[in-house]
Enzyme design. Structure first.
Site, PDB file in Angstrom:
ATOM      1  N   HIS A  34      -3.059 -16.768 -11.106  1.00 48.88           N
ATOM      2  CA  HIS A  34      -1.958 -16.078 -10.715  1.00 48.88           C
ATOM      3  C   HIS A  34      -1.313 -16.418  -9.354  1.00 48.88           C
ATOM      4  CE1 HIS A  34       0.023 -12.113  -8.662  1.00 48.88           C
ATOM      5  NE2 HIS A  34      -0.132 -11.729  -7.989  1.00 48.88           N
TER       6      HIS A  34
ATOM      7  N   SER B 221      -5.006  -8.277  -2.805  1.00 45.57           N
ATOM      8  CA  SER B 221      -5.150  -8.990  -2.382  1.00 45.57           C
ATOM      9  C   SER B 221      -4.904 -10.605  -2.286  1.00 45.57           C
ATOM     10  CB  SER B 221      -6.116  -9.165  -1.382  1.00 45.57           C
ATOM     11  OG  SER B 221      -6.229  -7.205  -0.960  1.00 45.57           O
TER      12      SER B 221
ATOM     13  N   ASP C 121      -6.756   2.357   5.214  1.00 46.86           N
ATOM     14  CA  ASP C 121      -6.115   1.050   5.933  1.00 46.86           C
ATOM     15  C   ASP C 121      -6.772   1.399   7.668  1.00 46.86           C
ATOM     16  OD1 ASP C 121      -4.840  -1.214   7.254  1.00 46.86           O
ATOM     17  OD2 ASP C 121      -3.041  -0.295   5.554  1.00 46.86           O
TER      18      ASP C 121
ATOM     19  N   GLY D 298       0.736  -1.262  -0.156  1.00 46.20           N
ATOM     20  CA  GLY D 298       0.398   0.202  -0.065  1.00 46.20           C
ATOM     21  C   GLY D 298       1.169   0.846   0.425  1.00 46.20           C
TER      22      GLY D 298
END
Length: 337
Positions: free
Chosen positions: A184, A123, A34, A14
């Site tokens: 992925h 994520s 966050d 991030g």
């Protein structure tokens, strides 16, 4: 006015991702969200004299949804690097359950506050978290498959770099733009070296070298974990990769044409070429393929690439499809719980 929200902005991915986004001239407003440490990141970035306005959002407690809502409100693009990295002793299932819950909560926030935003999911495990976001948005009646992207760009970045390293005298990493299809993670990652300008170099490698190169692209993340002595994973290269896809989408929104990027997408029949792609991947709902980008997201899936691959790549694809089926189902069943 273009507003970008980064959810998980104070984490290992991030922070560098927020820095790169702060430097993009197409971004007017940068919202950093966050659950820890984000005011410091926001204050630090706000001193940079690029034109985008930076604001950070920290919830007061676990129940507070107002910070997320404020960060998302009016966002055109949302990037999700939130989640926990795998810690020693943690199984993949442990990791999945934690990150799946985090991503689902954020997707609910997007559905309520910025349903028209482009959503980029970083994520892990992407093969399962993207279906979770799709199911969550669908359940809320705001799903547009052309606006949901699973970020697989790091696989392309690695594929370009690693083949170039084998031909240092003749090539640079920027000479290549390898298409990487499938998913992925591990064996779901299929780099298509037999196509485009990599073919001439790939063809002169021995069978052993080819296998090693493919394996290195598939498991490149492990190299970084080992080099960091277990104290971290690929955060800087991942931030760069996520930013590259975001940058391409923002350029397309601004009217730039002929932009093609690989992404893990929902092969929904509303997208041109998606139905044809499904037939080539045993009817999977999600798959990573090169896509054409436009002002409203994905305009076309470049499925024909799958008809041009080598026999070796076809075998890799079979393995990838089998694993992907399970990964996708895992995400869907979590979202429907």
């Amino acid at each position: 006015m273009v507003k970008v929200a980064i959810l998980g902005a104070a984490g290992g991915i991030g922070q560098p991702l927020s820095l790169l986004t702060k430097l993009n001239p197409n971004v007017d407003e940068l919202a950093l969200f966050d659950v820890v440490n984000v005011p410091g990141v926001g204050a630090d970035l706000s001193h940079i004299n690029s034109d985008s306005k930076t604001q950070s959002y920290l919830p007061k407690d676990k129940e507070d949804k107002t910070a997320l809502a404020a960060a998302l409100k009016g966002s055109d693009l949302v990037i999700i690097p939130a989640g926990v990295p795998r810690k020693p002793g943690m199984t993949r299932d442990d990791l999945f359950n934690i990150n799946a819950s985090i991503v689902q909560g954020l997707a609910e926030g997007i559905a309520a506050n910025s349903p028209k935003a482009f959503v980029l999911v970083i994520s892990n495990p992407v093969n399962s978290t993207v279906p979770i976001v799709a199911e969550t948005l669908q359940a809320k009646g705001v799903y547009d498959p052309a606006r949901l992207f699973g970020v697989t760009t790091l696989d392309i970045v690695r594929a370009n770099t690693f083949i170039s390293q084998l031909f240092l005298d003749q090539t640079k990493p920027s000479d290549f733009n390898i298409n990487v299809v499938g998913g992925h993670s591990g064996e779901t990652i299929v780099p298509l070296y037999s196509l485009g300008n990599s073919k001439q170099y790939y063809d002169i490698l021995s069978e052993e070298q080819k296998k090693e190169l493919i394996k290195r692209v598939q498991f490149g993340g492990d190299e970084v974990v080992q080099a960091k002595n277990g104290a971290g994973s690929a955060t800087l290269s991942m931030a760069y990769a996520g930013y590259r896809l975001a940058e391409s989408i923002l350029a397309a929104v601004n009217g730039k044409t002929d932009i093609v990027e690989c992404t893990f997408l929902n092969l929904d029949s509303s997208i041109k070429g998606a139905s044809e792609a499904r037939k080539l991947v045993k009817d999977l709902d999600f798959f990573s393929l090169p896509v054409q980008l436009g002002k409203n997201g994905i305009t076309e899936v470049k499925y024909d690439i799958l008809n041009q691959i080598s026999d070796d790549e076809k075998k890799l694809l079979e393995v990838a499809i089998e694993q992907l089926q399970k990964n996708i189902e895992k995400g869907v069943s979590f979202a429907k719980k």
